[in-house]
Design a protein around this motif. Sequence first.
Motif, short mmCIF file in Angstrom:
data_model
loop_
_atom_site.label_atom_id
_atom_site.label_comp_id
_atom_site.label_asym_id
_atom_site.label_seq_id
_atom_site.Cartn_x
_atom_site.Cartn_y
_atom_site.Cartn_z
N GLU A 1 -26.08 16.02 25.03
CA GLU A 1 -26.53 14.64 24.79
C GLU A 1 -25.46 13.61 25.13
OE1 GLU A 1 -28.62 14.48 20.95
OE2 GLU A 1 -29.47 16.45 21.44
N LEU A 2 -24.21 14.04 25.07
CA LEU A 2 -23.13 13.15 25.50
C LEU A 2 -23.25 12.90 27.01
CD1 LEU A 2 -20.79 11.91 23.83
CD2 LEU A 2 -19.29 13.66 24.81
N ILE B 1 -35.81 13.32 33.46
CA ILE B 1 -34.45 13.69 33.85
C ILE B 1 -33.93 12.73 34.92
CG2 ILE B 1 -33.06 15.51 34.89
CD1 ILE B 1 -34.95 17.50 33.53
N PRO B 2 -32.84 12.01 34.62
CA PRO B 2 -32.30 11.06 35.59
C PRO B 2 -31.69 11.76 36.80
CG PRO B 2 -31.42 10.70 33.35
CD PRO B 2 -32.09 12.02 33.35
N ARG C 1 -24.56 17.20 36.92
CA ARG C 1 -23.52 16.89 35.92
C ARG C 1 -23.53 17.94 34.80
NH1 ARG C 1 -20.29 16.27 33.16
NH2 ARG C 1 -19.51 14.54 31.92
N ILE C 2 -24.73 18.38 34.39
CA ILE C 2 -24.86 19.40 33.34
C ILE C 2 -24.27 20.73 33.84
CG2 ILE C 2 -26.60 20.94 32.28
CD1 ILE C 2 -26.13 18.52 30.62
N LYS D 1 -21.93 21.13 35.97
CA LYS D 1 -20.46 21.04 35.93
C LYS D 1 -19.95 21.17 34.50
CE LYS D 1 -19.38 18.27 39.98
NZ LYS D 1 -20.26 17.09 40.18
N GLU D 2 -20.60 20.44 33.58
CA GLU D 2 -20.16 20.40 32.18
C GLU D 2 -20.10 21.81 31.59
OE1 GLU D 2 -19.22 17.88 30.25
OE2 GLU D 2 -19.12 19.02 28.37
N PHE D 3 -21.10 22.61 31.92
CA PHE D 3 -21.20 23.94 31.30
C PHE D 3 -20.88 25.08 32.27
CE2 PHE D 3 -24.02 21.38 28.54
CZ PHE D 3 -23.48 21.70 27.30
N SER D 4 -20.16 24.74 33.35
CA SER D 4 -19.96 25.76 34.40
C SER D 4 -19.38 27.06 33.84
CB SER D 4 -19.09 25.21 35.53
OG SER D 4 -17.87 24.74 34.98
#
Lengths: 245, 245
Positions: B193-194, B225-226, B232-233, B235-238
């Motif tokens: 959510e961030l 979903i934008p 980006r998600i 990458k965040e959780f790669s």
Amino acid sequence: MKVSLLTIGTEIITGEILNTNVQWLSDRLESLGLEIVHHLTVPDQWDHMLKALDYISTSDVLVLTGGLGPTRDDLTRDVVAKWAGKDLEFSDSSWQSLVEKLATRGRTPKGSHKRQCFFPVGCHILPNSVGTANGFELKTSKHQLIVLPGPPKELKPMWTDHVEPRLPKGTLTPWVKWQIYRLPESEVAERFELVLSEFRDLEGVEIGYRASPPVIHVKMRKNLIPDGFEDRIQKEFSANWKASE
Amino acid sequence: MKVSLLTIGTEIITGEILNTNVQWLSDRLESLGLEIVHHLTVPDQWDHMLKALDYISTSDVLVLTGGLGPTRDDLTRDVVAKWAGKDLEFSDSSWQSLVEKLATRGRTPKGSHKRQCFFPVGCHILPNSVGTANGFELKTSKHQLIVLPGPPKELKPMWTDHVEPRLPKGTLTPWVKWQIYRLPESEVAERFELVLSEFRDLEGVEIGYRASPPVIHVKMRKNLIPDGFEDRIQKEFSANWKASE
């Protein structure tokens, strides 16, 4: 004493997962002699959840599962408190046990875990030995609400250890079940009811039939079965009787 | 366009059998872009069935399963007709096909089979190629009712062949799903959510989380979903991304 089961979760409504909890819970409730009248599932949406509680409020015991997690789609505790007209209050003891539980997994609690430690004022907290979300029992003037997390491995021990001892005593007698082989359902029903009519008026007698070829399952509540009826049925269907398990 | 599923059967309410139909039907309805808002099961009892129809009447499409058999606990056709204010009329063509179906099994129809050939006036009969109970579609001023027998091997082909072509077009976009490994649900939600808040206001966004350790399932409707969010998600959780199926 009527019981309704309300399952909360978009993942069930959308068919993503199979609702095995309601079968398990119903089987347990039946064995306690309680009458189940609704299985209801609604998505994680405030309005649907409130209306669901109104609908099942004709029952005495309302069992809710799901929606107690730490994320924003978990609304159950808030909806239940709103519906029952209760405020939520923070439980220090739940927080302490959550902090300790996470510590044993090498984790520290996050802000979102605090959400899981709020409970309606006056409720009885039901401890969860497996996951992080405790459940609760809330009694109102008309209802006993039992609220439990959704994951089966958390729900089942909570139910057996903490909920069953708190449930009212049921008055329904067990089902007597028959299995008749290699006959069509319509013929089983016709012959079954003809035999029953030798013993009593059929009006108001609840008989359940279920066809699962080559077996027809028939059941009646034990208290509704006249003396001698079972022997007579066994004779009637002896050629189609189940020989062994 | 909202859909509710009403399952009728004491054998489900008592936990004797697992309700797999609702999962299967929901999965099909989801794939058609229709929004399911209730799964409801009630016992084979007149009053509970009528009240259930009232409760789910906020939906446009009402799908009923079960209670179309030839025995005295099968009340669905009568309850639906009563609820919709319709009379029942005998269908000669259903009777003919039932007689022929039984003949191929070396059986002759019984009086109780006649019950299965009554349908609400004005309905469209849905043929059952497997069992003896045809289903039907009944349109009222507000609702499209689809009424089908309960056995899965009868229901499934009837649904696919005869019901789906008659359903309205759904407007919901499919879910986009992520699987994040080896992180607690609370942390996945917080980080998810961030990232989303970098793109849009979170108010009113429906995100579903489901913990099935070691996997956390996250889903959002595709239209919410934008652009750029999925990359980006990832990458965040790669480090916790699913490498392969």
